[in-house]
Design a protein around this motif. Structure first.
Motif, PDB file in Angstrom:
ATOM      1  N   SER A   1       0.699  -1.229  -0.018  1.00 15.88           N
ATOM      2  CA  SER A   1      -0.043  -0.155  -0.021  1.00 15.88           C
ATOM      3  C   SER A   1       1.099   1.252   0.153  1.00 15.88           C
ATOM      4  CB  SER A   1      -0.958   0.014   1.252  1.00 15.88           C
ATOM      5  OG  SER A   1      -1.688  -1.250   1.143  1.00 15.88           O
ATOM      6  N   LEU A   2       2.034   1.417   0.990  1.00 14.70           N
ATOM      7  CA  LEU A   2       3.033   2.345   0.883  1.00 14.70           C
ATOM      8  C   LEU A   2       3.557   2.475  -0.678  1.00 14.70           C
ATOM      9  CD1 LEU A   2       4.340   1.693   4.282  1.00 14.70           C
ATOM     10  CD2 LEU A   2       2.808   3.677   3.763  1.00 14.70           C
ATOM     11  N   LEU A   3       4.059   1.489  -1.161  1.00 18.55           N
ATOM     12  CA  LEU A   3       4.609   1.603  -2.591  1.00 18.55           C
ATOM     13  C   LEU A   3       3.440   1.910  -3.764  1.00 18.55           C
ATOM     14  CD1 LEU A   3       6.804  -1.868  -2.599  1.00 18.55           C
ATOM     15  CD2 LEU A   3       7.402   0.437  -2.279  1.00 18.55           C
ATOM     16  N   ALA A   4       2.585   1.712  -3.416  1.00 18.53           N
ATOM     17  CA  ALA A   4       1.305   1.828  -4.503  1.00 18.53           C
ATOM     18  C   ALA A   4       1.055   3.317  -4.633  1.00 18.53           C
ATOM     19  CB  ALA A   4       0.299   1.305  -4.321  1.00 18.53           C
ATOM     20  N   THR A   5       1.103   4.051  -3.476  1.00 19.32           N
ATOM     21  CA  THR A   5       0.885   5.536  -3.201  1.00 19.32           C
ATOM     22  C   THR A   5       1.991   6.418  -2.738  1.00 19.32           C
ATOM     23  OG1 THR A   5       1.027   5.170  -0.777  1.00 19.32           O
ATOM     24  CG2 THR A   5      -1.185   4.932  -1.986  1.00 19.32           C
ATOM     25  N   MET A   6       3.046   5.948  -3.424  1.00 22.33           N
ATOM     26  CA  MET A   6       4.444   6.796  -3.558  1.00 22.33           C
ATOM     27  C   MET A   6       4.386   7.981  -4.577  1.00 22.33           C
ATOM     28  SD  MET A   6       7.506   4.177  -3.248  1.00 22.33           S
ATOM     29  CE  MET A   6       7.228   3.341  -4.842  1.00 22.33           C
ATOM     30  N   PRO A   7       4.507   8.932  -4.313  1.00 22.60           N
ATOM     31  CA  PRO A   7       4.376  10.354  -5.031  1.00 22.60           C
ATOM     32  C   PRO A   7       5.774  10.221  -5.832  1.00 22.60           C
ATOM     33  CG  PRO A   7       5.002  11.034  -3.061  1.00 22.60           C
ATOM     34  CD  PRO A   7       4.572   9.514  -2.577  1.00 22.60           C
ATOM     35  N   ALA A   8       5.838  10.973  -6.950  1.00 27.06           N
ATOM     36  CA  ALA A   8       7.105  11.297  -7.520  1.00 27.06           C
ATOM     37  C   ALA A   8       8.382  11.739  -6.807  1.00 27.06           C
ATOM     38  CB  ALA A   8       7.021  11.988  -8.792  1.00 27.06           C
ATOM     39  N   THR A   9       7.950  12.550  -5.632  1.00 27.98           N
ATOM     40  CA  THR A   9       8.853  13.100  -4.703  1.00 27.98           C
ATOM     41  C   THR A   9       9.474  12.298  -3.511  1.00 27.98           C
ATOM     42  OG1 THR A   9       7.003  14.122  -3.648  1.00 27.98           O
ATOM     43  CG2 THR A   9       8.059  15.559  -5.273  1.00 27.98           C
ATOM     44  N   VAL A  10       9.101  11.066  -3.647  1.00 28.56           N
ATOM     45  CA  VAL A  10       9.287  10.244  -2.565  1.00 28.56           C
ATOM     46  C   VAL A  10      10.803  10.084  -2.275  1.00 28.56           C
ATOM     47  CG1 VAL A  10       9.571   7.834  -3.628  1.00 28.56           C
ATOM     48  CG2 VAL A  10       8.677   8.104  -1.410  1.00 28.56           C
ATOM     49  N   GLY A  11      11.422   9.891  -0.813  1.00 29.64           N
ATOM     50  CA  GLY A  11      12.817   9.840  -0.694  1.00 29.64           C
ATOM     51  C   GLY A  11      13.227   8.608  -0.965  1.00 29.64           C
ATOM     52  N   TYR A  12      14.463   8.285  -1.434  1.00 25.08           N
ATOM     53  CA  TYR A  12      15.061   7.059  -1.438  1.00 25.08           C
ATOM     54  C   TYR A  12      15.076   6.009  -0.446  1.00 25.08           C
ATOM     55  CZ  TYR A  12      19.130   3.642  -2.815  1.00 25.08           C
ATOM     56  OH  TYR A  12      19.612   2.701  -3.285  1.00 25.08           O
ATOM     57  N   TRP A  13      15.361   6.693   0.957  1.00 26.24           N
ATOM     58  CA  TRP A  13      15.318   5.809   2.030  1.00 26.24           C
ATOM     59  C   TRP A  13      13.998   5.503   2.309  1.00 26.24           C
ATOM     60  CZ3 TRP A  13      19.724   3.895   3.553  1.00 26.24           C
ATOM     61  CH2 TRP A  13      20.788   4.373   3.004  1.00 26.24           C
ATOM     62  N   GLN A  14      12.860   6.247   1.995  1.00 26.70           N
ATOM     63  CA  GLN A  14      11.602   6.042   2.110  1.00 26.70           C
ATOM     64  C   GLN A  14      11.277   4.612   1.441  1.00 26.70           C
ATOM     65  OE1 GLN A  14       9.769  10.254   1.760  1.00 26.70           O
ATOM     66  NE2 GLN A  14       8.246   9.035   2.796  1.00 26.70           N
ATOM     67  N   VAL A  15      11.651   4.586   0.377  1.00 27.52           N
ATOM     68  CA  VAL A  15      11.424   3.374  -0.531  1.00 27.52           C
ATOM     69  C   VAL A  15      12.120   2.319  -0.048  1.00 27.52           C
ATOM     70  CG1 VAL A  15      11.515   2.524  -2.874  1.00 27.52           C
ATOM     71  CG2 VAL A  15      11.259   4.883  -2.517  1.00 27.52           C
TER      72      VAL A  15
ATOM     73  N   ALA B   1       2.281   4.689 -14.098  1.00 24.39           N
ATOM     74  CA  ALA B   1       2.126   3.115 -14.252  1.00 24.39           C
ATOM     75  C   ALA B   1       2.708   2.333 -13.289  1.00 24.39           C
ATOM     76  CB  ALA B   1       3.096   3.083 -15.503  1.00 24.39           C
ATOM     77  N   ILE B   2       3.748   2.796 -12.530  1.00 25.81           N
ATOM     78  CA  ILE B   2       4.146   1.753 -11.475  1.00 25.81           C
ATOM     79  C   ILE B   2       3.215   1.499 -10.214  1.00 25.81           C
ATOM     80  CG2 ILE B   2       6.068   1.141  -9.910  1.00 25.81           C
ATOM     81  CD1 ILE B   2       8.011   2.026 -12.069  1.00 25.81           C
ATOM     82  N   SER B   3       2.554   2.717  -9.945  1.00 25.42           N
ATOM     83  CA  SER B   3       1.478   2.655  -8.889  1.00 25.42           C
ATOM     84  C   SER B   3       0.414   1.669  -9.415  1.00 25.42           C
ATOM     85  CB  SER B   3       0.827   3.983  -8.640  1.00 25.42           C
ATOM     86  OG  SER B   3      -0.072   3.956  -8.183  1.00 25.42           O
ATOM     87  N   ARG B   4      -0.185   1.581 -10.521  1.00 23.25           N
ATOM     88  CA  ARG B   4      -1.053   0.850 -11.102  1.00 23.25           C
ATOM     89  C   ARG B   4      -0.498  -0.597 -11.056  1.00 23.25           C
ATOM     90  NH1 ARG B   4      -4.741   2.468 -16.020  1.00 23.25           N
ATOM     91  NH2 ARG B   4      -5.024   4.144 -14.660  1.00 23.25           N
ATOM     92  N   VAL B   5       0.791  -0.884 -11.236  1.00 27.37           N
ATOM     93  CA  VAL B   5       1.197  -2.276 -11.056  1.00 27.37           C
ATOM     94  C   VAL B   5       1.103  -2.546  -9.762  1.00 27.37           C
ATOM     95  CG1 VAL B   5       3.473  -3.630 -11.216  1.00 27.37           C
ATOM     96  CG2 VAL B   5       2.919  -1.883 -13.117  1.00 27.37           C
ATOM     97  N   TYR B   6       1.555  -1.833  -8.625  1.00 32.39           N
ATOM     98  CA  TYR B   6       1.463  -2.074  -7.315  1.00 32.39           C
ATOM     99  C   TYR B   6       0.006  -2.304  -6.945  1.00 32.39           C
ATOM    100  CZ  TYR B   6       6.667  -1.541  -6.859  1.00 32.39           C
ATOM    101  OH  TYR B   6       7.779  -1.869  -6.886  1.00 32.39           O
ATOM    102  N   MET B   7      -1.030  -1.562  -7.330  1.00 29.39           N
ATOM    103  CA  MET B   7      -2.229  -1.711  -7.079  1.00 29.39           C
ATOM    104  C   MET B   7      -2.705  -3.312  -7.378  1.00 29.39           C
ATOM    105  SD  MET B   7      -3.508   0.810  -5.288  1.00 29.39           S
ATOM    106  CE  MET B   7      -5.163   0.278  -5.498  1.00 29.39           C
TER     107      MET B   7
END
Length: 515
Positions: free
Chosen positions: A355-369, A474-480
């Motif tokens: 759920s966290l991966l699927a809602t990542m914005p483009a501004t998410v930090g590297y360490w958050q991922v 696109a990748i958000s949709r993949v994770y959904m």
């Protein structure tokens, strides 16, 4: 324990070779001049290692487990040596140039690799009773998780540095040669320490016609799933022919198996409630795992703009989480005897991470991922050993090989099918998200499932805001889609019976009632 160490080392090599070649492919293609066939280096291994798994299971129920394991390791080492020699002696009769040789030799390697996976779980089932088996099968999840991430890193390192160690030998050849010393150590352990482990049933000859039907069914199916759909869309004659051959062969295989007195896969296993539900969950969860492995590096490179190396390193927390979750769940099940709660708990954690991966914005930090990936790994960890343990605990010992190999097969084929669907989702979303000016820019490709992500050799140029937005969507949709896979796996797991774990492997130990 020495036998256990040997089969874990063999399994590590087989798992490592699913991913180690991915970062070496650009150099291999340059040396062997085979850009038009580079995906077949991955596909050949995947097809061979997937189609042979059920056959190894049947062989393990018929002949000495040690003989089958020795044969699998030997075939794998032979294939590794031949892969390292591909192209060294110019064109060869029947095989042609070096790239064709490598594809064929990778298939040989895959024939052995299939046995390394299937036999590891089967032999562990012989060595330890179900009540103790969880803590040992937890190590198989740790091995798989570690090798999945270590493979691309080690492949890149050997490719770049290998020629400095052995002058005159291309570094990418060491990607295959590295298997030889480790494999020989594993072979020594198995030959000198492993008991014969002869099945308690009378040996019957293998049904070779059923084996042929199985291979002609699964082989074309996996190839069709792995084809580049830009060149071979789903409606193309070639793809439809492959799917038609696969469907016809599998129907004939089922009919033959139902009528034969010694089938490769006893379809009576599907009457077992644990076998049905656990394999259904594995089919879905195998796809969810590969969905993370394949598409997360694309997000890192095309949205966050990191280098390919840094994108590969970002998968290490996922691996660490799988190791932690697998070992912890295995230990707890062996101590307290309840596996279902750990399955469900792991899937809930996995849903949170996805759920966290699927809602990542483009501004998410590297360490958050990285933190999200660690969470996903912890959730995935229990899925590695516990579903197989539940299946083994619920079936008769004389069917152990077939039942165990079936669990590995459903995980692999689920991953192959799901990865193809996820790739189509990514392509479709990008095609509708990219602005007209960027429509001609294609996303970085992914190789066959067995090889993981085909990352660019160097860091990408900074992507435009529109490109970053398109990839994020696109990748958000993949994770959904992955979330729905895990929800499906969770629903299947709810119906897996919680049976008491047997205390021994004695033939007179009663099998828990499943229905």
């Amino acid at each position: 324990m020495l036998t256990f160490a040997g089969i874990l080392l063999a399994m590590f090599l087989g798992s490592l070779d699913q991913t180690i070649v991915s970062t070496a492919l650009p150099r291999i293609v340059a040396d062997l001049h085979g850009l038009d066939r580079f995906t077949w280096v991955a596909t050949a291994y995947l097809v061979a290692s997937t189609t042979l798994v059920p056959i190894y299971g049947k062989l393990a129920d018929t002949y000495s487990r040690r003989k089958i394991e020795v044969a699998a390791v030997s075939i794998f080492l032979l294939g590794s040596m031949l892969c390292g020699l591909a192209g060294e002696f110019g064109d060869l009769p029947l095989l042609g140039d070096g790239m064709n040789q490598l594809v064929v030799f990778r298939a040989i390697q895959g024939f052995g690799g299939a046995g390394l996976f299937a036999m590891a779980f089967i032999i562990i089932a012989d060595l330890f009773p179900p009540a103790e088996r969880g803590r040992y099968q937890g190590f198989t999840g740790a091995v798989f998780g570690t090798s999945s991430v270590l493979g691309p890193l080690l492949g890149g390192f050997l490719t770049d540095q290998g020629s400095n160690w052995i002058p005159g030998v291309a570094g990418w050849r060491l990607v295959f040669y590295v298997n030889l010393p480790l494999g020989l150590v594993a072979l020594w352990f198995i030959l000198t320490q492993m008991p014969a482990l002869i099945p308690r049933t009378d040996a019957k000859p293998l049904d070779y016609f059923s084996a042929l039907l199985l291979m002609t069914g699964l082989g074309p199916l996996v190839v069709a799933l792995q084809l580049n759909k830009t060149e071979y869309p789903w409606t193309s004659p070639f793809t439809l022919t492959l799917l038609g051959v696969a469907a016809a062969s599998m129907v004939l295989f089922v009919v033959r198996s139902l009528r034969h007195d010694n089938p490769i896969l006893d379809f009576g296993l599907f009457r077992n409630h644990v076998f049905r539900t656990a394999n259904g969950a594995l089919f879905l969860l195998g796809g969810a795992f590969l969905g993370i492995i394949i598409f997360e590096p694309l997000f890192m490179v095309n949205v966050l703009g990191v280098s390919a190396t840094k994108a590969g390193v970002s998968l290490i927390p996922l691996s660490m989480g799988v190791v932690l979750g697998s070992l912890l769940a295995g230990q707890m099940v062996s101590r307290f005897g309840h596996y279902k709660r750990w399955m469900l708990g792991g899937l809930v954690v996995l849903l949170g991470g996805l759920s966290l991966l699927a809602t990542m914005p483009a501004t998410v930090g590297y360490w958050q991922v990285l933190a999200y990936l660690l969470l996903c790994g912890i959730g995935l960890g229990p899925t590695m050993p516990l579903y197989t343990l539940a299946i083994q605990n619920a079936i008769e010992p004389h069917l152990m090989g077939q039942a165990t190999s079936a669990s590995q097969f459903f995980r692999q084929i689920g991953g192959a099918i799901t990865a193809s669907v996820l790739g189509a989702i990514l392509t479709f979303t990008l095609a509708h998200s990219l602005p007209a000016s960027a429509a001609g820019a294609s996303p970085p490709p992914t190789t066959a499932v067995s090889e993981g992500p085909a990352l660019p050799a160097t860091a990408n140029e900074p992507a435009s805001p529109a490109m970053r937005t398109a990839f994020t969507s696109a990748i958000s949709r993949v994770y959904m889609f992955n979330i729905f896979l895990v929800l499906g796996g969770l629903c299947m797991t709810l119906f897996v019976p919680e049976l008491p774990l047997r205390k021994s492997n004695a033939p007179d130990e009663p099998i828990p009632v499943t229905d």
